[in-house]
Design a protein around this motif. Sequence first.
Motif, PDB file in Angstrom:
ATOM      1  N   MET A   1       0.834  -1.202   0.000  1.00 39.71           N
ATOM      2  CA  MET A   1       0.000   0.000   0.000  1.00 39.71           C
ATOM      3  C   MET A   1       0.865   1.248   0.000  1.00 39.71           C
ATOM      4  O   MET A   1       0.649   2.192  -0.768  1.00 39.71           O
TER       5      MET A   1
ATOM      6  N   ASP B   1      -7.818   7.148   0.377  1.00 38.21           N
ATOM      7  CA  ASP B   1      -8.095   5.882   1.053  1.00 38.21           C
ATOM      8  C   ASP B   1      -9.600   5.712   1.196  1.00 38.21           C
ATOM      9  O   ASP B   1     -10.318   6.653   1.551  1.00 38.21           O
TER      10      ASP B   1
ATOM     11  N   ALA C   1      -6.869  -3.296   2.168  1.00 35.97           N
ATOM     12  CA  ALA C   1      -6.767  -1.872   1.871  1.00 35.97           C
ATOM     13  C   ALA C   1      -7.422  -1.620   0.525  1.00 35.97           C
ATOM     14  O   ALA C   1      -7.151  -2.308  -0.454  1.00 35.97           O
TER      15      ALA C   1
END
Length: 354
Positions: free
Chosen positions: A129, A145, A159
């Motif tokens: 990430m 995000d 994620a």
Amino acid sequence: MFEKLENMRKRFYELNGLIADPAVMQRREEWQNLVKEHAALEPVVEAYEQYLKAMEEMENCREMMHGDKEMAELAEAEYYELRDKTEKLVEELKILLLPKDPMDDKNVIIEIRGGAGGEEASLFAGDLMRMYHRFAERLRWKVEDINVNETELGGVKEAVFMINGKGAYSKMKYESGVHRVQRVPETESQGRVHTSTCTVAVLPEAEEVAVEYNEKDFKIDTYRSGGAGGQHVNKTESAVRITHLPTGIVVECQDERSQIKNREKAWKVMNSRLYDFYRSQRDKEYADNRKTQVGTGDRSERIRTYNYPQGRVSDHRIGLTLYNLPEFLDGDMFEMVEALALADQNAKLSKISD
């Protein structure tokens, strides 16, 4: 090929006149489409005209080679330089004429999930990430995000984030697949190398109108957001979970404090996942093409290994190994991305030749 190029050149100059026509300018949507078509043709026509000019100069050199001896020698040397130039231009034109992925200019949604390896896989997912975030920063792309599910040791179980930037999908699409890491975990007392994996999925952001919705097909839940060790705990039900009942696709978003913003982000991801799902089911040709494209095929395929003891990163699809693992994980992925794009082009050229 040259007949096609000649037709493209005629169309390019026809568009020059249409774009400059005041009557066409009044029809804004039509004019914008013409400008877009003109921009797409420009690099092809420019390379083709360079080729035509070089061919004309070659013919002049050929005639001069039969004259004065000194001039003939100069003409011969120039002739061979021009011949090399035309050969390179032909290869460039072949690439320019390849069908373009209509999704290449789209923003992307990236999903990373820890696979085999427990907590070590989650830590590696966090490393990936950060790697993609740093790569995006180097290109001045914006990262949002959407849902980051952290572990107590600083890893990431899952994620989901969006990268906004021109051509983001064209560069990131090769990352889909299984990424493998080989390293000694911090908790390993005997210094043994462990192997862990993560899966990465890269989806182009779909247009809002790309998928037709039936409200009855969706279940929307809200809940209190939370994180590892009580981080980001929210007293209100701001987190959002959307489930598409026919496919079982689930999207969660708890990154924002506002339920409205979380809902907006969740719908963006859901729209892209559904678009990807239905496109791959509906279009068999698309599914076949995925198998021929480097890095955009089966997500269960192991595409890359990150070996810490040897400081290397190896891409198994193209057989490329780089010995710059720390820099690579810091977002310096450019050499790898360019090599994958080139391999993709060569595979398509080979398919056309066959």
